[in-house]
Design a protein around this motif. Structure first.
Motif, short mmCIF file in Angstrom:
data_model
loop_
_atom_site.label_atom_id
_atom_site.label_comp_id
_atom_site.label_asym_id
_atom_site.label_seq_id
_atom_site.Cartn_x
_atom_site.Cartn_y
_atom_site.Cartn_z
N ASN A 50 -11.24 39.99 12.11
CA ASN A 50 -11.64 40.97 13.11
C ASN A 50 -10.56 42.03 13.38
O ASN A 50 -10.36 42.46 14.50
N GLU A 81 -10.18 45.36 13.19
CA GLU A 81 -11.03 46.55 13.03
C GLU A 81 -10.24 47.76 12.55
O GLU A 81 -10.69 48.49 11.64
N GLU A 108 -10.83 49.77 8.91
CA GLU A 108 -11.05 51.21 8.76
C GLU A 108 -10.00 51.82 7.83
O GLU A 108 -10.32 52.67 6.99
N ARG A 139 -19.44 39.72 13.90
CA ARG A 139 -18.53 40.84 14.15
C ARG A 139 -19.34 42.15 14.21
O ARG A 139 -19.36 42.92 13.26
N ASN A 156 -18.92 44.90 15.80
CA ASN A 156 -18.10 46.11 15.68
C ASN A 156 -17.80 46.42 14.21
O ASN A 156 -17.84 47.57 13.78
N ILE A 157 -17.54 45.38 13.44
CA ILE A 157 -17.27 45.55 12.01
C ILE A 157 -18.56 45.90 11.26
O ILE A 157 -18.55 46.75 10.35
#
Length: 336
Positions: free
Chosen positions: A289, A291, A295, A323, A325-326
């Motif tokens: 995780n 993030e 990116e 996850r 957000n991922i």
């Protein structure tokens, strides 16, 4: 120790003779011709050795018997002690020797003193121990660390130089296989890293898990050290022997430090390298995780469509671990 005092009818006797002295014991002798041991013990001359309490200045008995010799043990080094002898003859006549003052010797220098000097960053004491020539400069403490390892890890540059000057072996490893260079890299002490390199420390050194100094520098997250290592020609995509992780993979798995990853990538680290299970740095970053790191990896060419040996890619891993957000980040990249 029993409290004692001098009675007024005690006559002066011959003095105590001091024998061998060490840092923890004092040998005392007396009355070479006075002790006639013929007949029953109640006809023998009895001796009471007394030691003065430095705080109260009162004497207490530490030995009673018929011997003309006693070794006082369990003493402190470099400490002054004061003794006297009370002699009691069979007829009840008492005599008291003059007090004798004795100082124990200094404790012999040992590995304990060497490690104490390093841990305290005491350069003067370190030099004294090293110059004695009685202590092995590479002796390990109870954790398996040599004095050089401790100094390198703590950032005591002056001590590192003194130890190397006196023959410290920069290649010695502790129980987990780490040497002084690895410890300095992890702790971020650039001056010590450079110094150890000057004296032959190698980037190819490996610990028990096959990790190199660059792996440990990546874990420590100290950019100046990593930048120096790269400039000095350190191999970027070197793999450990357990998971086959490169330093970039370690960043993805351990700390997720995007600044460290960026430095490694700019220097040429492979963003699509695979470990023994076929995972890439991107997959590992997704699983942990990280993030920002995900990116960064995508921005630098990480392929999110690659599958591991079990047929899972970064997206599948993100979904499996919830996850979101991922997932959103990866989906957004697909649209782009």
């Amino acid at each position: 120790m029993n409290a004692g005092s001098v009675s007024g009818d005690c006559k002066s006797s011959e003095p105590i003779v001091v024998g061998k002295i060490s840092h923890h014991s004092i040998e005392l002798n007396w009355g070479s011709g006075e002790n006639d041991r013929n007949g029953p013990t109640d006809s023998w001359t009895r001796f009471s050795l007394e030691e003065m309490d430095p705080k109260s200045h009162n004497y207490g008995t530490i030995y009673i018997g018929y011997s003309t010799h006693h070794v006082v043990e369990g003493l402190e080094p470099s400490t002054l002690y004061k003794f006297r002898l009370r002699i009691t003859r069979p007829n009840g006549e008492c005599s008291l020797s003059p007090a004798v003052s004795v100082t124990t010797s200094r404790e012999p220098l040992s590995c304990k003193h060497l490690h104490q000097a390093v841990n305290r960053n005491d350069e003067e004491e370190l030099i004294r121990v090293l110059q004695s020539g009685t202590v092995n400069v590479n002796v390990c403490d109870k954790l398996g660390f040599t004095p050089l390892m401790v100094a390198a890890q703590k950032g005591f540059g002056r001590l590192v130089r003194k130890l190397v000057d006196h023959g410290a072996d920069i290649h010695v490893k502790n129980g987990s296989g780490k040497d002084s260079l690895m410890l300095a890299c992890y702790a971020g002490h650039l001056d010590i890293v450079q110094y150890l390199r000057k004296f032959g420390a190698t980037w190819q050194s490996r610990d028990m898990g096959g990790c190199t100094p660059l792996h440990w520098a990546a874990d420590g997250g100290h950019l100046p050290v990593i930048a120096y290592m790269i400039q000095d020609g350190c191999e970027l995509d070197v793999r450990d022997t357990v998971s086959h992780w490169t330093p970039l993979m370690r960043v993805s798995a351990v700390g997720g430090n995007a600044a460290v990853a960026s430095l490694l990538i700019r220097a040429g680290a492979d963003v699509n390298v695979r470990d023994k299970d076929g995972k890439t740095p991107l997959m590992v970053a997704v699983l942990n995780n990280h993030e920002e790191l995900v990116e960064l990896l995508l921005d630098n060419g990480a392929d999110q469509h690659v599958k591991n040996e079990f047929g899972s890619g970064a997206a599948e891993m993100a979904k499996a671990f919830g996850r979101q957000n991922i997932i959103d980040l990866l989906e957004g990249r697909k649209i782009l």
